[in-house]
Design a protein around this motif. Structure first.
Motif, PDB file in Angstrom:
ATOM      1  N   MET A  64       0.869  -1.166   0.000  1.00 19.00           N
ATOM      2  CA  MET A  64       0.000   0.000   0.000  1.00 19.00           C
ATOM      3  C   MET A  64       0.907   1.217   0.000  1.00 19.00           C
ATOM      4  O   MET A  64       1.686   1.406   0.928  1.00 19.00           O
ATOM      5  CB  MET A  64      -0.872   0.023   1.261  1.00 19.00           C
ATOM      6  N   ASP A  65       0.808   2.021  -1.036  1.00 19.13           N
ATOM      7  CA  ASP A  65       1.558   3.265  -1.126  1.00 19.13           C
ATOM      8  C   ASP A  65       0.694   4.349  -0.487  1.00 19.13           C
ATOM      9  O   ASP A  65      -0.328   4.743  -1.039  1.00 19.13           O
ATOM     10  CB  ASP A  65       1.847   3.589  -2.590  1.00 19.13           C
ATOM     11  N   GLU A  73      -6.902   4.701   4.196  1.00 18.53           N
ATOM     12  CA  GLU A  73      -8.124   4.022   4.627  1.00 18.53           C
ATOM     13  C   GLU A  73      -7.976   2.506   4.504  1.00 18.53           C
ATOM     14  O   GLU A  73      -8.430   1.759   5.376  1.00 18.53           O
ATOM     15  CB  GLU A  73      -9.327   4.511   3.801  1.00 18.53           C
ATOM     16  N   ALA A  74      -7.333   2.056   3.452  1.00 16.21           N
ATOM     17  CA  ALA A  74      -7.086   0.620   3.279  1.00 16.21           C
ATOM     18  C   ALA A  74      -6.192   0.091   4.402  1.00 16.21           C
ATOM     19  O   ALA A  74      -6.403  -1.012   4.910  1.00 16.21           O
ATOM     20  CB  ALA A  74      -6.435   0.353   1.915  1.00 16.21           C
ATOM     21  N   TYR A  75      -5.215   0.888   4.805  1.00 15.47           N
ATOM     22  CA  TYR A  75      -4.339   0.503   5.916  1.00 15.47           C
ATOM     23  C   TYR A  75      -5.141   0.384   7.213  1.00 15.47           C
ATOM     24  O   TYR A  75      -4.954  -0.559   7.983  1.00 15.47           O
ATOM     25  CB  TYR A  75      -3.200   1.506   6.051  1.00 15.47           C
ATOM     26  N   ALA A  80      -7.535  -3.180  11.358  1.00 18.35           N
ATOM     27  CA  ALA A  80      -8.729  -3.670  12.060  1.00 18.35           C
ATOM     28  C   ALA A  80      -8.923  -5.164  11.807  1.00 18.35           C
ATOM     29  O   ALA A  80      -9.193  -5.930  12.741  1.00 18.35           O
ATOM     30  CB  ALA A  80      -9.959  -2.891  11.615  1.00 18.35           C
ATOM     31  N   ALA A  81      -8.762  -5.586  10.566  1.00 18.89           N
ATOM     32  CA  ALA A  81      -8.910  -7.004  10.228  1.00 18.89           C
ATOM     33  C   ALA A  81      -7.815  -7.843  10.872  1.00 18.89           C
ATOM     34  O   ALA A  81      -8.069  -8.960  11.355  1.00 18.89           O
ATOM     35  CB  ALA A  81      -8.895  -7.187   8.714  1.00 18.89           C
ATOM     36  N   TYR A 105      -7.373  -3.145  -3.830  1.00 19.08           N
ATOM     37  CA  TYR A 105      -8.528  -3.132  -2.924  1.00 19.08           C
ATOM     38  C   TYR A 105      -8.327  -4.088  -1.762  1.00 19.08           C
ATOM     39  O   TYR A 105      -7.521  -4.994  -1.803  1.00 19.08           O
ATOM     40  CB  TYR A 105      -9.810  -3.509  -3.675  1.00 19.08           C
ATOM     41  N   ILE A 106      -9.078  -3.827  -0.705  1.00 18.40           N
ATOM     42  CA  ILE A 106      -9.184  -4.729   0.428  1.00 18.40           C
ATOM     43  C   ILE A 106     -10.655  -4.798   0.801  1.00 18.40           C
ATOM     44  O   ILE A 106     -11.348  -3.786   0.828  1.00 18.40           O
ATOM     45  CB  ILE A 106      -8.325  -4.282   1.631  1.00 18.40           C
TER      46      ILE A 106
END
Length: 110
Positions: A64-65, A73-75, A80-81, A105-106
């Motif tokens: 993730m850059d 937000e993806a981080y 959380a996951a 995407y995640i």
């Protein structure tokens, strides 16, 4: 003759342009940051190795850059996951930074 060459070239390039890593599904095994060679980059690993258009050898991580839109937000979603041991599916976008493929995407699965 010129049109045949262009048509053959287009058919050859279509698989190259659209190639991304497969969707990876499972719990996050590893999540890390602060690699001196890759500033502002998060590494995420789900499962074992996978094939990537960015490397000739099997890959373990998508990155993730954090300078790209949506990656902070993806981080957050990945953290959380990771801490709740929830299943995710992640996929690369086929864009490379060296031999590392960037995350597209995640999706967190409940």
């Amino acid at each position: 003759m010129k049109f045949r060459f262009i048509g053959a070239l287009a058919i050859w390039l279509i698989p190259v342009i659209g190639y991304t890593s497969p969707t990876l599904k499972g719990t996050i095994n590893e999540l890390w940051v602060a690699d001196n060679n890759h500033p502002n980059t998060i590494f995420i690993r789900v499962g074992d190795t996978f094939t990537s258009p960015c490397s000739t050898s099997p890959s373990r991580y998508l990155i993730m850059d954090l300078d790209e839109p949506g990656m902070k937000e993806a981080y957050s979603m990945a953290m959380a996951a990771f801490f709740s041991n929830m299943e995710v599916s992640i996929g690369g976008k086929g864009n490379c930074r060296g031999s590392l493929e960037k995350l597209q995407y995640i999706n967190v699965i409940k």
